[in-house]
Structure formats: structure tokens, C-alpha cells
Design a protein around this motif. Structure first.
Motif, PDB file in Angstrom:
ATOM      1  N   ALA A 109      15.677   6.586  -9.508  1.00  0.00           N
ATOM      2  CA  ALA A 109      15.024   5.287  -9.329  1.00  0.00           C
ATOM      3  C   ALA A 109      13.875   5.434  -8.345  1.00  0.00           C
ATOM      4  CB  ALA A 109      16.021   4.251  -8.808  1.00  0.00           C
ATOM      5  N   CYS A 110      12.877   4.600  -8.496  1.00  0.00           N
ATOM      6  CA  CYS A 110      11.802   4.544  -7.513  1.00  0.00           C
ATOM      7  C   CYS A 110      11.196   3.149  -7.531  1.00  0.00           C
ATOM      8  CB  CYS A 110      10.741   5.621  -7.774  1.00  0.00           C
ATOM      9  SG  CYS A 110       9.713   5.318  -9.220  1.00  0.00           S
ATOM     10  N   ILE A 111      10.305   2.884  -6.571  1.00  0.00           N
ATOM     11  CA  ILE A 111       9.705   1.564  -6.406  1.00  0.00           C
ATOM     12  C   ILE A 111       8.197   1.727  -6.348  1.00  0.00           C
ATOM     13  CG2 ILE A 111       9.646  -0.509  -4.943  1.00  0.00           C
ATOM     14  CD1 ILE A 111      12.347   0.459  -3.771  1.00  0.00           C
ATOM     15  N   HIS A 112       7.470   0.778  -6.928  1.00  0.00           N
ATOM     16  CA  HIS A 112       6.009   0.807  -6.874  1.00  0.00           C
ATOM     17  C   HIS A 112       5.541   0.710  -5.432  1.00  0.00           C
ATOM     18  CE1 HIS A 112       1.846  -0.640  -7.522  1.00  0.00           C
ATOM     19  NE2 HIS A 112       1.915   0.116  -8.600  1.00  0.00           N
ATOM     20  N   ASP A 113       4.431   1.378  -5.103  1.00  0.00           N
ATOM     21  CA  ASP A 113       4.024   1.473  -3.697  1.00  0.00           C
ATOM     22  C   ASP A 113       3.489   0.169  -3.108  1.00  0.00           C
ATOM     23  OD1 ASP A 113       1.522   1.506  -4.998  1.00  0.00           O
ATOM     24  OD2 ASP A 113       0.643   2.728  -3.412  1.00  0.00           O
ATOM     25  N   GLY A 114       3.354  -0.879  -3.932  1.00  0.00           N
ATOM     26  CA  GLY A 114       2.957  -2.176  -3.375  1.00  0.00           C
ATOM     27  C   GLY A 114       3.965  -2.677  -2.348  1.00  0.00           C
ATOM     28  N   THR A 115       5.253  -2.463  -2.621  1.00  0.00           N
ATOM     29  CA  THR A 115       6.307  -2.852  -1.680  1.00  0.00           C
ATOM     30  C   THR A 115       6.209  -2.023  -0.402  1.00  0.00           C
ATOM     31  OG1 THR A 115       7.725  -3.408  -3.549  1.00  0.00           O
ATOM     32  CG2 THR A 115       8.811  -3.118  -1.418  1.00  0.00           C
ATOM     33  N   TRP A 116       5.879  -0.758  -0.556  1.00  0.00           N
ATOM     34  CA  TRP A 116       5.698   0.145   0.595  1.00  0.00           C
ATOM     35  C   TRP A 116       4.564  -0.356   1.489  1.00  0.00           C
ATOM     36  CZ3 TRP A 116       7.936   4.329   2.835  1.00  0.00           C
ATOM     37  CH2 TRP A 116       7.144   5.196   3.599  1.00  0.00           C
ATOM     38  N   LYS A 117       3.452  -0.750   0.888  1.00  0.00           N
ATOM     39  CA  LYS A 117       2.302  -1.265   1.658  1.00  0.00           C
ATOM     40  C   LYS A 117       2.696  -2.519   2.439  1.00  0.00           C
ATOM     41  CE  LYS A 117      -1.067   0.499  -1.657  1.00  0.00           C
ATOM     42  NZ  LYS A 117      -1.904   0.136  -2.810  1.00  0.00           N
TER      43      LYS A 117
END
Length: 388
Positions: free
Chosen positions: A184-192
Motif C-alpha cells: 500500500a502507499c499514499i499519494h504525496d499530497g497527504t505528505w505535503k
């Protein structure tokens, strides 16, 4: 609103619902869910809706993808759906704190309700401070966190309260996310959002001071304060505080229910299970590095430029694949405590307990669009039941 934002309009307008940022990573899944609901016969009448963004080609491509995914046939995705062209800035990133306000302002000024999926307390509470009175005058709603942040948490607490025979006074939730063989992974928008949010903690405190929230009284035994990392006997693994908007949103709901409806407020703590000791050690190293870098401008630039490296692959610029999303699910377990019927919550220790489980599909790009679109449907179809 960057990814998957929505405006819900008044009767007589060309569109009842507009998905703004429809061609963004999350926006494409919101469009698919709107199309599913519009075609599924669950609304009282047909839905007049549109997609909005900067590129005609991208918007059409998103509608085509939705049509193919829903099996309505290639080339029919754009039929009956409006295309609106607009942008907030020359740069269209995912952080609500920088690009969300113009959407809120436009909705309020033009009498349209606005729904977003922001998990950024600074943005949510800043918009409340600035636009609450104007929105009330116009008779519209500005509702944040209508995705995985923070509908499962807010509704989970309310559901637990309603099921307890007595008075619920405290709840702790524990999130578990399971992935399949693809990971699983998450789009980097959440990281930003996390990078900018942690860098801006001091401003959030100042903002809350300016709002001047009335304190929510503690009823019953005070909820136990947890450490930054602790071993959870219930799950036989370690847990950490959940770094999202859940606590902020639940507290706001509880404040409203206490002030307006004189209901007993429920204390709330949100946590996420991370696994065994190895996971704790990895998280500690990553967390220390993250907190060091986020304090400085060059550090934030590094974190934003190389999300995959600094998150050990958990956040990527491409986001998860369809296979990864199909194999991922979440469970939120709520442990509640309170007082049986007839017992005064102000005297003695809690004497009843309750456990609730909220389960769902992949949280970011499957559960979130479902939650968001149903929130919009509620605004359109259940206006008479909404709080004033």
C-alpha cells in the motif's frame, strides 16, 4: 479546493453539484463515485452535475475513465455532465491552507454549500473564523473533513454513544490498515499537508486562541493520557497518536452537541496501530528525521521533493495502483466507557464498557469518495434535517 472538492448549489441553478479539482489524483475517484450515485437510482431525482478544473482534455479523460470503470461504454462518459474551466492559482497543489480559501470564499459569496476532504485543522478552523458568520447569513454550509478524515471517527463516536445503555463519557479509537500482497502507499499530497501542518503548529494555537472556543467540560472519569508510543494489550502491538483532524473534528461536534442540545460531551482520543518493536524503531528514526527537517525551509523542500525516500516508500508522487487499492482495507475499533442508566457520571468510576468496529475499503481513495459524495447527497436531499 484541490482534490475532490465539491460545491452544492441552490435549486434553479444549472448544476446541483460541482466537483472542483476533478482531474486531480483524488478528484478522479470522486468523479467516479458521483457518476455511480447519479446512475444508480438512489437519488430522489436526476442529478445535474459538473466537473471543474483547468484542462478540458483532462476533465474529459476523467469522465471517460469513470464511464469505462462503471461499464457505461467508451465515449459516453461526458454525456449530460457539465465542464467548467477554472483555477485557483498558477500552481495547483493539494494543500488546502494555500489554495482552499478562494473556493470557500466563492461558494459563500454565491450561496453554494462547500464540502472538502481536508484533514488540516489550520485550514478548517481558519475558514470557520473567517467565514462562519457570512455562511450563516447566506444559509449555506462549509463542511470540512468529509472523507476518511474524519467521518468514520465522528460517526463512530456518535454510533457508540447511541448504542450504550447509559451515559458514554470517553472513547478511544484505534486504526488498523491492512494491505494485500501488492502493498500500500499514499499519494504525496497527504505528505505535503503533513509537512506544512507540523511546521505551522504555533499558528494553530494562535488561531484557536483567537476563535476563543468555550472549554468542553470533562464529565465522568478523565480519559487516560497516552504516551507517544505505547504497547496496546488489546491488539498485542504498539500504537501511536493518530496525526489527523479526527480529534479536532470530534471535539467540535461534541462542543456543539453540549452547547446547543445540552448533551453529555464525550472525551476522545485517536490512535493508530503500527505493529511490533521493529516498526516502532523504524518509526522513531523516521519521525526524528522528519521533525528535524520540517523546522527549516530547506528541510521542508527536501521532504516535499523526495517523499518516497523520506517515507520509506509509503508516500509516492504516483499514488497507489488499482491493485494496491483493491487489496487494502481499514478497521477502526472504538473502546468506550461510561455509566449505566441511573448512575451519576460525576460520581464514581465508569461501570460500563462498549466496543464498536467501523470497517471499510481502502481509506484514501475508495472510502473517502464514498463518504464525501454521500455528504453532498445529504446536503441536497436532507436539507430539512440539517442543524441551523
Amino acid at each position: 479546493m484541490a482534490a475532490g472538492g465539491g460545491g452544492v448549489g441552490a435549486p434553479g441553478r444549472p448544476y446541483e453539484l460541482v466537483v472542483f479539482g476533478a482531474s486531480g489524483f483524488t478528484g478522479q475517484f470522486v468523479v467516479e463515485e458521483v457518476a455511480r450515485v447519479a446512475a444508480g437510482g438512489e437519488l430522489r431525482s436526476g442529478l445535474r452535475w459538473a466537473v471543474a478544473g483547468r484542462s478540458r482534455e483532462k476533465l474529459r479523460a476523467v469522465l471517460e475513465r469513470a464511464a469505462e470503470r462503471l461499464g457505461t461504454g467508451r465515449g459516453r462518459g461526458a454525456c449530460g455532465v457539465g465542464l467548467l474551466f477554472c483555477y485557483v492559482s498558477c500552481s495547483f497543489l493539494l494543500q488546502y491552507r494555500y489554495f482552499g480559501e478562494p473556493v470557500v470564499e466563492a461558494c459563500v459569496e454565491n450561496g453554494a454549500s462547500c464540502i472538502d476532504i481536508s484533514g488540516e485543522p489550520q485550514f478548517l478552523e481558519g475558514m470557520y473564523l473567517k467565514y462562519n458568520e457570512k455562511a450563516a447569513e447566506k444559509g449555506v454550509y462549509v463542511i470540512g473533513s468529509c472523507g476518511f478524515d474524519s467521518i468514520p471517527a465522528d460517526m463512530g463516536v456518535l454510533y457508540t454513544r447511541d448504542k450504550l445503555k447509559g451515559t458514554l463519557t470517553g472513547v478511544e479509537s484505534f486504526l488498523m490498515v491492512k494491505s494485500g500482497p501488492e502493498g500500500a502507499c499514499i499519494h504525496d499530497g497527504t505528505w505535503k499537508s503533513a509537512v506544512h501542518g507540523l511546521a505551522d503548529q504555533d499558528n494553530l494555537r494562535k488561531l484557536r486562541k483567537k476563535i476563543g472556543y468555550a472549554p468542553v467540560p470533562v464529565v465522568g472519569a478523565k480519559l487516560k493520557r497516552r504516551g507517544l508510543v505505547f504497547y496496546n494489550q488489546e491488539f498485542k502491538q504498539y500504537s501511536v497518536p493518530f496525526m489527523g483532524s479526527d480529534v479536532s473534528v470530534v471535539k467540535r461536534s461534541q462542543r456543539y452537541l453540549h452547547r446547543e442540545l445540552q448533551e453529555t460531551p464525550v472525551q476522545y482520543g485517536a490512535y493508530v496501530n503500527i505493529g511490533g518493536l521493529g516498526s516502532v524503531i523504524k518509526l522513531m528514526f523516521a519521525g526524528i528525521l522528519f521533525l528535524l527537517l520540517v523546522k527549516f525551509s530547506f528541510g521542508r523542500k527536501l521532504l516535499i521533493k523526495y517523499p518516497e525516500f523520506f517515507s520509506a516508500g509509503r508516500f509516492t508522487k504516483k499514488g497507489p495502483t488499482q491493485k494496491q487499492m483493491d487489496g487494502t482495507s481499514f478497521t477502526m475499533t472504538f473502546f468506550g466507557e461510561g455509566y449505566s442508566e441511573g448512575q451519576d457520571p460525576q460520581n464514581g468510576k465508569p461501570n460500563v464498557k462498549i466496543c464498536t468496529e467501523v470497517k471499510g475499503p481502502e481509506p484514501g481513495y475508495v472510502a473517502t469518495p464514498i463518504a464525501m459524495v454521500q455528504a453532498a447527497v445529504s446536503l441536497l436531499e436532507d436539507a430539512a434535517c440539517l442543524p441551523k
